[in-house]
Design a protein around this motif. Structure first.
Motif, PDB file in Angstrom:
ATOM      1  N   ALA A  99      64.094  65.487  64.307  1.00  0.00           N
ATOM      2  CA  ALA A  99      64.920  66.592  64.780  1.00  0.00           C
ATOM      3  C   ALA A  99      65.352  66.307  66.212  1.00  0.00           C
ATOM      4  O   ALA A  99      64.553  65.830  67.029  1.00  0.00           O
ATOM      5  CB  ALA A  99      64.159  67.911  64.705  1.00  0.00           C
ATOM      6  N   ARG A 100      66.584  66.638  66.503  1.00  0.00           N
ATOM      7  CA  ARG A 100      67.177  66.318  67.806  1.00  0.00           C
ATOM      8  C   ARG A 100      66.404  66.950  68.964  1.00  0.00           C
ATOM      9  O   ARG A 100      66.220  66.327  70.014  1.00  0.00           O
ATOM     10  CB  ARG A 100      68.631  66.816  67.798  1.00  0.00           C
ATOM     11  N   LEU A 101      65.938  68.184  68.788  1.00  0.00           N
ATOM     12  CA  LEU A 101      65.308  68.913  69.885  1.00  0.00           C
ATOM     13  C   LEU A 101      63.783  68.948  69.800  1.00  0.00           C
ATOM     14  O   LEU A 101      63.139  69.614  70.598  1.00  0.00           O
ATOM     15  CB  LEU A 101      65.854  70.351  69.921  1.00  0.00           C
ATOM     16  N   GLN A 102      63.222  68.248  68.824  1.00  0.00           N
ATOM     17  CA  GLN A 102      61.770  68.273  68.649  1.00  0.00           C
ATOM     18  C   GLN A 102      61.235  66.842  68.527  1.00  0.00           C
ATOM     19  O   GLN A 102      61.022  66.333  67.423  1.00  0.00           O
ATOM     20  CB  GLN A 102      61.394  69.088  67.405  1.00  0.00           C
ATOM     21  N   PRO A 103      60.986  66.166  69.640  1.00  0.00           N
ATOM     22  CA  PRO A 103      60.543  64.764  69.573  1.00  0.00           C
ATOM     23  C   PRO A 103      59.179  64.582  68.921  1.00  0.00           C
ATOM     24  O   PRO A 103      58.842  63.477  68.500  1.00  0.00           O
ATOM     25  CB  PRO A 103      60.511  64.336  71.048  1.00  0.00           C
ATOM     26  N   GLY A 104      58.386  65.655  68.817  1.00  0.00           N
ATOM     27  CA  GLY A 104      57.057  65.530  68.236  1.00  0.00           C
ATOM     28  C   GLY A 104      57.030  65.529  66.720  1.00  0.00           C
ATOM     29  O   GLY A 104      55.998  65.210  66.124  1.00  0.00           O
ATOM     30  N   TYR A 105      58.136  65.872  66.080  1.00  0.00           N
ATOM     31  CA  TYR A 105      58.170  65.829  64.620  1.00  0.00           C
ATOM     32  C   TYR A 105      58.076  64.369  64.185  1.00  0.00           C
ATOM     33  O   TYR A 105      58.849  63.529  64.628  1.00  0.00           O
ATOM     34  CB  TYR A 105      59.457  66.443  64.091  1.00  0.00           C
ATOM     35  N   ALA A 106      57.146  64.064  63.279  1.00  0.00           N
ATOM     36  CA  ALA A 106      56.833  62.654  63.031  1.00  0.00           C
ATOM     37  C   ALA A 106      56.670  62.304  61.561  1.00  0.00           C
ATOM     38  O   ALA A 106      56.175  61.229  61.235  1.00  0.00           O
ATOM     39  CB  ALA A 106      55.542  62.291  63.774  1.00  0.00           C
ATOM     40  N   GLY A 107      57.112  63.168  60.670  1.00  0.00           N
ATOM     41  CA  GLY A 107      56.914  62.913  59.253  1.00  0.00           C
ATOM     42  C   GLY A 107      57.611  61.676  58.725  1.00  0.00           C
ATOM     43  O   GLY A 107      57.207  61.125  57.691  1.00  0.00           O
ATOM     44  N   LYS A 110      67.217  64.629  48.538  1.00  0.00           N
ATOM     45  CA  LYS A 110      68.519  64.074  48.912  1.00  0.00           C
ATOM     46  C   LYS A 110      69.041  64.673  50.223  1.00  0.00           C
ATOM     47  O   LYS A 110      69.675  63.985  51.018  1.00  0.00           O
ATOM     48  CB  LYS A 110      69.533  64.339  47.793  1.00  0.00           C
ATOM     49  N   TYR A 111      68.778  65.960  50.472  1.00  0.00           N
ATOM     50  CA  TYR A 111      69.329  66.662  51.631  1.00  0.00           C
ATOM     51  C   TYR A 111      68.192  67.153  52.532  1.00  0.00           C
ATOM     52  O   TYR A 111      67.121  67.511  52.042  1.00  0.00           O
ATOM     53  CB  TYR A 111      70.152  67.877  51.178  1.00  0.00           C
ATOM     54  N   TYR A 112      68.470  67.194  53.835  1.00  0.00           N
ATOM     55  CA  TYR A 112      67.457  67.789  54.714  1.00  0.00           C
ATOM     56  C   TYR A 112      68.113  68.491  55.890  1.00  0.00           C
ATOM     57  O   TYR A 112      69.194  68.108  56.364  1.00  0.00           O
ATOM     58  CB  TYR A 112      66.433  66.749  55.175  1.00  0.00           C
ATOM     59  N   TRP A 113      67.448  69.567  56.306  1.00  0.00           N
ATOM     60  CA  TRP A 113      67.876  70.305  57.497  1.00  0.00           C
ATOM     61  C   TRP A 113      66.963  69.918  58.642  1.00  0.00           C
ATOM     62  O   TRP A 113      65.762  70.152  58.605  1.00  0.00           O
ATOM     63  CB  TRP A 113      67.804  71.815  57.255  1.00  0.00           C
ATOM     64  N   GLY A 114      67.585  69.337  59.676  1.00  0.00           N
ATOM     65  CA  GLY A 114      66.824  68.834  60.813  1.00  0.00           C
ATOM     66  C   GLY A 114      66.757  69.790  61.976  1.00  0.00           C
ATOM     67  O   GLY A 114      66.682  69.347  63.123  1.00  0.00           O
ATOM     68  N   SER A 115      66.810  71.111  61.702  1.00  0.00           N
ATOM     69  CA  SER A 115      66.603  72.169  62.702  1.00  0.00           C
ATOM     70  C   SER A 115      67.832  72.471  63.543  1.00  0.00           C
ATOM     71  O   SER A 115      67.738  73.274  64.479  1.00  0.00           O
ATOM     72  CB  SER A 115      65.406  71.845  63.621  1.00  0.00           C
ATOM     73  N   ASP A 116      68.993  71.874  63.251  1.00  0.00           N
ATOM     74  CA  ASP A 116      70.194  72.151  64.036  1.00  0.00           C
ATOM     75  C   ASP A 116      70.957  73.343  63.475  1.00  0.00           C
ATOM     76  O   ASP A 116      71.081  73.518  62.253  1.00  0.00           O
ATOM     77  CB  ASP A 116      71.119  70.934  64.064  1.00  0.00           C
ATOM     78  N   LEU A 117      71.492  74.166  64.395  1.00  0.00           N
ATOM     79  CA  LEU A 117      72.264  75.352  64.041  1.00  0.00           C
ATOM     80  C   LEU A 117      73.631  75.288  64.692  1.00  0.00           C
ATOM     81  O   LEU A 117      73.790  74.723  65.783  1.00  0.00           O
ATOM     82  CB  LEU A 117      71.548  76.619  64.517  1.00  0.00           C
TER      83      LEU A 117
END
Length: 417
Positions: free
Chosen positions: A146-154, A173-180
């Motif tokens: 995620a652009r604003l969460q450097p600690g996400y590490a999955g 196939k699709y994912y939401w990376g926390s951007d709005l």
């Protein structure tokens, strides 16, 4: 065979002019609330008849959460069987990450075991999940990049929280990376106001770079397109998508739909003939005894949306259907030619960024429409087989439309318990 002029893809199923999905994170939602919400939203007689799908957690944190496993990550919860049925019938189409780990990060080995167990159980049921929704605070280390969460590490193979190798077997196939974003994402390159947001974004990027925050910058495509192909840190190719939140900060819930689905939002969506995937939490707040599930202003917003849907102006569909249709209209390879007096539209392949070129599945083509010249017979052909094409007639542009019927709405069988 020569190319046939005047044939072009229509961006949405007939007769709709825009597309909207209510994409709800399952935070705080228990089974009774899930059932009550979808009876009100989805049921064609006692509710609004809106095709809305939902999400689920792999592992819950609080008693009663809509999660497949209890907090031990091993024991199926009371809603597990309903989740299976809802996935099969389309009433659930998204995984809200492996679990709810707000306030306390998961133990890496327990996280791995939980994820493997969930994928194995769904495989046994011959089920897949195509959408991943990142969840929660920075403790949710299982989240994808995620652009604003450097600690996400999955998706980081060097991290003990790495589990993204299980996503392909899950069918993701699709994912939401926390951007709005706070504006509809247009299907037209030169829609009204299409130059404003890129200009503002460029100015913001200059400031971010000046402050040493280059990783927070966004490209024009990232703020103006519904979807973008991405390669995660382990090389997995997925399609990232944006969600919409306008004029409101967290928390967003079914009690804030008056703002997030208000009249101005829907009017702008129609003016841009665009896409909107709404960010919300339909299970919040947990209803108290005797309390109205949707306060009157939020009920009014939903009824207004239902009118647009039933009147044929805004296509409301589960998130996975909107994303799949976007992929078809943007990446489909097709040709048109005449055989005697018949117009033949030949579907060749889909340039899928997650798999490479491949033949589309018939279900993926549901709702696909073409503008065609009048008059004359039209055939839509896939792999040597003629599909059941419908002639819809002219739409709001006055052009003749042919195409395929959309996928039926999600099954409501699970709501009968």
């Amino acid at each position: 065979m020569s190319p046939e002029p005047g044939v072009k893809l229509r961006p949405f199923p007939f007769p709709y002019r825009a597309a909207l999905a209510i994409c709800s994170d399952i935070d705080g939602c228990d089974l009774p609330t899930f059932l009550a919400v979808h009876r009100r939203l989805n049921h064609p007689r006692s509710g609004l008849g809106l095709p809305v799908a939902d999400s689920f957690f792999g592992q819950g944190r609080d008693p009663g959460q809509m999660a497949y496993f209890l907090s031990d990550g091993r024991t199926p919860g009371p809603g597990a069987q309903l989740i299976i049925q809802a996935l099969r019938g389309g009433l659930i189409d998204s995984l809200h990450s492996w679990g709810d780990f707000n306030l306390a990060a998961p133990q890496p080995q327990a996280l791995r075991s939980l994820a493997e167990r969930l994928v194995e159980d769904l495989h046994r049921q011959d089920l897949s999940v195509k959408i991943w929704l990142n969840h929660g605070d920075p403790c949710n280390r299982q989240n994808l990049r995620a652009r604003l969460q450097p600690g996400y590490a999955g998706d980081d193979p060097a991290s003990p929280y790495y589990t993204a190798d299980l996503l392909k077997p899950l069918g993701l196939k699709y994912y939401w990376g926390s951007d709005l974003v706070s504006w509809p994402l247009s299907s037209r390159p030169k829609s009204p106001g299409s130059w404003v947001q890129p200009g503002l974004n460029a100015a913001k990027n200059v400031v971010k770079i000046f402050l040493g925050q280059r990783q927070k910058a966004r490209t024009t495509a990232q703020i103006m397109e519904l979807c973008q192909p991405v390669i995660l840190r382990d090389g997995l190719q997925l399609i990232a998508f944006n969600r919409h939140l306008r004029g409101l900060k967290e928390p967003t819930s079914r009690h804030t739909l008056r703002y997030t689905l208000g009249g101005p939002v829907l009017e702008q969506l129609l003016a841009q003939e665009g896409y909107l995937i709404l960010y919300t939490h339909l299970g919040l707040p947990r209803p108290r005894p005797g309390e109205e599930l949707f306060p009157l202003p939020d009920r009014d917003a939903l009824e207004r949306l239902a009118q647009h849907y039933h009147n044929g102006s805004i296509w409301v569909a589960p998130t996975v259907r909107v994303l799949s249709h976007w992929l078809m209209t943007r990446r489909l390879v097709w040709t048109a030619h005449r055989e005697s007096e018949r117009l033949i539209i030949l579907i060749e392949s889909i340039q899928d960024p997650t798999t490479g070129p491949r033949p589309p599945e018939p279900e993926e083509l549901a709702g696909l429409c073409f503008y065609v010249p009048s008059p004359g017979e039209v055939m839509l052909r896939l792999a040597g087989r003629d599909l059941a094409l419908q002639v819809f007639g002219p739409d709001h542009t006055g052009e003749r439309v042919v195409g395929l019927a959309p996928v039926p709405p999600p099954s409501l069988e699970v709501l009968e318990i």
